[in-house]
Structure formats: C-alpha cells, structure tokens
Design a protein around this motif. Structure first.
Motif, PDB file in Angstrom:
ATOM      1  N   LYS A   1      41.407  27.619  48.361  1.00  0.00           N
ATOM      2  CA  LYS A   1      42.429  28.623  48.064  1.00  0.00           C
ATOM      3  C   LYS A   1      41.843  29.948  47.562  1.00  0.00           C
ATOM      4  N   CYS A   2      40.864  29.877  46.650  1.00  0.00           N
ATOM      5  CA  CYS A   2      40.374  31.118  46.030  1.00  0.00           C
ATOM      6  C   CYS A   2      38.930  31.441  46.379  1.00  0.00           C
TER       7      CYS A   2
ATOM      8  N   CYS B   1      43.542  28.740  39.463  1.00  0.00           N
ATOM      9  CA  CYS B   1      43.297  29.173  40.841  1.00  0.00           C
ATOM     10  C   CYS B   1      44.388  30.150  41.265  1.00  0.00           C
TER      11      CYS B   1
ATOM     12  N   GLY C   1      44.163  32.050  44.129  1.00  0.00           N
ATOM     13  CA  GLY C   1      44.183  32.232  45.579  1.00  0.00           C
ATOM     14  C   GLY C   1      43.607  33.563  46.006  1.00  0.00           C
ATOM     15  N   SER C   2      43.173  33.654  47.245  1.00  0.00           N
ATOM     16  CA  SER C   2      42.555  34.895  47.749  1.00  0.00           C
ATOM     17  C   SER C   2      43.587  35.989  47.975  1.00  0.00           C
ATOM     18  N   LYS C   3      44.803  35.618  48.384  1.00  0.00           N
ATOM     19  CA  LYS C   3      45.825  36.626  48.660  1.00  0.00           C
ATOM     20  C   LYS C   3      46.262  37.348  47.394  1.00  0.00           C
ATOM     21  N   GLU C   4      46.246  36.626  46.270  1.00  0.00           N
ATOM     22  CA  GLU C   4      46.682  37.227  45.013  1.00  0.00           C
ATOM     23  C   GLU C   4      45.582  38.031  44.332  1.00  0.00           C
TER      24      GLU C   4
END
Length: 381
Positions: A93-94, A116, A118-121
C-alpha cells in the motif's frame, strides 16, 4: 534470563540485578525493543534501513559508493557483505521497505496497519507527514530522538489485542510528576521550540484520533510521552560498511594482503569523512523494557551495544560482575564520562533530573564545583 528487575536499597527505586556471576565481555542478554524507528533526517538523506528492525538495505558497496560519492568504487571481498537483497520486501500500500517478510508481518501486526497511509495519500498533507516535518524542523542533524517513536508506541496500543495491557507496558516508563515531565519535554524540544508542544500535539491528535489512547492525547499526557522518550530512548546504529570491515578483517589473509586491505579501509574511511562527515550509520531510536531498567553509573559495569546489525540490543559486561550485583550502564557518552564530576552531574541533572551519587562521583566529592569548561578556562589563564 540471568537478570531480574527488583527494588534497590537506595532512592533509585528499581534496578537491574544479575542472578549469576558474569565474566567480562560476556553478553548479559539480547533484547528486541517495544518499538523503534529511524531518525527522520537520516531516512531523508537516503540511509536505507528496514522500517522495522533498522537492518541496512544497501550492500556494503552501495553504502560505500553513496558515502564517498565515488559511484565506480569496488569493494574487495564482496562475500563479506552481510546484506541480503533477495529478501527485501515492500508494503503493497505505501511502499515502505523491510529487510524480510518477517519484519513486514511483525510491523503490520504491531503498528503499521494504523500508520500505513498508502501511496495515493502521500501528498505531504497527511497529519503524520506534517508531524514528521514539524519534528524535523525542531531537530536538525545530529538527531537524538524522534516524535515518530511516540507515534509507533501509540499505534502499538491501538492495534494491541488488549490495549490496556499495552498501556500498562507504556506506563512502566512514566514515573515522573507533571512538573518534571514538562521540564524534560521542554529540554527535549529546546528553548527555541518549547512553545510548539501544542502544535505537535494537535497534529498527533489528528493523526491518531482513537479513544483508547485519549489519556496520552492531552497536554500532560503528551508531555509525559516526550519525557518518556527523552529519558528512555536508546540510540540505534546499523551499518553495511562496518559489517563488511569486521568480516573482511577476519579473513585468513597473507601479511601482504592484510596490509593492502588495511590501507584500503583507512582510505575508505578518509574518503567517507571528506564527503559525508562522520555520519556513517543508519541511525534511529528504540525503547527497551529490560535495558531501560538499568540505572546509571559514571563507572558502569555493562554497556549497550548492537552485535546483530539491527535493532536488537546486547548488554555486554565491561568487567566481571558477581552474582546479585546491580548492573549499571552509563547514560552519558564516552567524552562526557571523562569530564569532571561537576560536569557529569550537571548533564545528568539537566537531562534526567537526578544528582549522581555513584561510586566514582562519591570518590571525587572533594573536587571543586566547576564544569570542565571552567577548568579549561582557568588552565589557559
């Protein structure tokens, strides 16, 4: 275990005692921390370490190339590198990296599910990112602690099967008064940043708005946690290069090859110092239950060291220790230990709120009450 925590016969309260005779150089125990994390600036400067155990993720050669700035550098005896690249794994996720699947699972089980983002956040606007940035601007290198250790400590409570048990484990480190906590919190942040406690707390409240940790999300609760990491946080250092140097120095080489290797290593460290200064290791901080029970002495009989090149601390006997004897470590660095009694006691009073009455301090009780700096000035007059 060959040690036990019990009440001392002095004002120190609890202490760590050996249950058998220990020989100089012996490992008293190995201990994994309750929580640990890499320093924020250390990670930013691309000191690649496992996000859980701080084991290096670079090979010794990659490490040497980055620290020297010589990207065509080739280390001899590559078989002496202890980094295993094939087992490195990332959070799906991240993208946070771990040295192996076991560390990923342990992190995920203990605290990472909560942390975590995440990459989008990852936009730089998440409260955890803002908290990390705020801390970095309070603590420039060389770093000595990290508010992210508090974050992991609280996430561990939230994810615990029984949060009350995890809270009790945390509270065993908290035994100061509110005024003492405030004094230590201000000391940790520094005079110029003591007024930022409320800002840091606000970001922490936004990042971890969980009911089970509300007692730590008050001003007094947060100051208590700052005091906790300030007095119990243990520095951790790991290094791919150091491991390579240690392993290659043990090789059965001819005298000529041994001399050649020694000269190569000397030049390597010289080039590292020119390009990167003295910042050689992946550095972070950890919180240990057993090691933290050891009281201070200016003449310690044990020392915390890292024999496994990860976050596992080893307490090693500096001399023979008799059965039933209290185990002491030093809360001061080697340089400060060599300074005057008054200087040592001044540092301990400022950072740990106690006046040292160890054997060394008592033997030096007739020394004049001046700091080592005062002594240096008087000698030059």
């Amino acid at each position: 275990m060959d040690v036990e925590v019990r009440l001392t016969d002095s004002s120190k309260g609890k202490g760590l005692f050996t249950k058998k005779t220990l020989k100089e150089g012996s490992v008293i125990f190995d201990e994994e921390p309750l929580v640990s994390c890499q320093f924020s600036w250390n990670a930013l400067y691309k000191y690649k370490a496992c996000d859980h155990c701080l084991r290096p993720l670079e090979t010794a050669e990659e490490n040497a190339r980055r620290l020297t700035g010589k990207f065509d550098l080739v280390l001899p005896y590559p078989e002496c590198c202890t980094t295993v690249k094939d087992t490195i794994i990332s959070c799906e996720k991240c993208g946070v990296e771990y040295c192996c699947s076991e560390c990923l699972i342990n992190a995920d089980t203990q605290y990472h599910k909560i942390l975590c983002i995440g990459s989008k956040e990852r936009s730089g606007c998440h409260p955890l990112e803002l908290l990390n940035e705020a801390w970095k601007h309070i603590h420039y290198p060389p770093e000595t602690n990290s508010v992210m250790l508090i974050v992991r400590l609280l996430a561990r409570i939230i994810q615990a099967p029984d949060p009350q048990v995890a809270i009790s484990q945390t509270l065993q480190f908290c035994h100061r008064t509110f005024n003492e906590d405030a004094e230590l919190a201000h000391k940790l942040l520094g005079e110029g940043f003591a007024n930022q406690i409320s800002h840091l707390l606000s970001l922490l409240q936004q990042a971890l708005p969980h009911e089970c940790i509300q007692q730590f999300l008050t001003e007094n609760g947060f100051k208590s946690l700052l005091a906790l990491i300030g007095t119990n946080g243990q520095g951790v250092g790991t290094s791919a290069i150091s491991q390579w140097v240690s392993k290659s120095s043990e090789l059965p080489l001819t005298d000529a090859k041994k001399l050649e290797l020694d000269q190569f290593i000397d030049k390597l460290y010289e080039d590292i110092e020119k390009h990167s200064g003295t910042f050689l290791d992946n550095e972070g901080v950890a919180l240990y239950t057993l090691q933290s029970a050891a009281n201070h002495s200016c003449s310690p009989n044990a020392q915390a060291t890292y024999l496994h090149n990860n976050f596992k601390v080893s307490l090693v006997a500096l001399r023979d220790i008799a059965e039933g004897e209290e185990i002491y470590i030093s809360y001061l660095d080697d340089c400060t230990l060599e300074r005057s009694r008054h200087s040592r006691r001044k540092v301990l009073k400022e950072n740990y709120l106690f006046s040292c009455n160890c054997e060394k301090c008592m033997d030096q009780a007739d020394q004049p009450d001046m700091t080592s700096e005062d002594e240096d000035e008087s000698m030059s007059e």
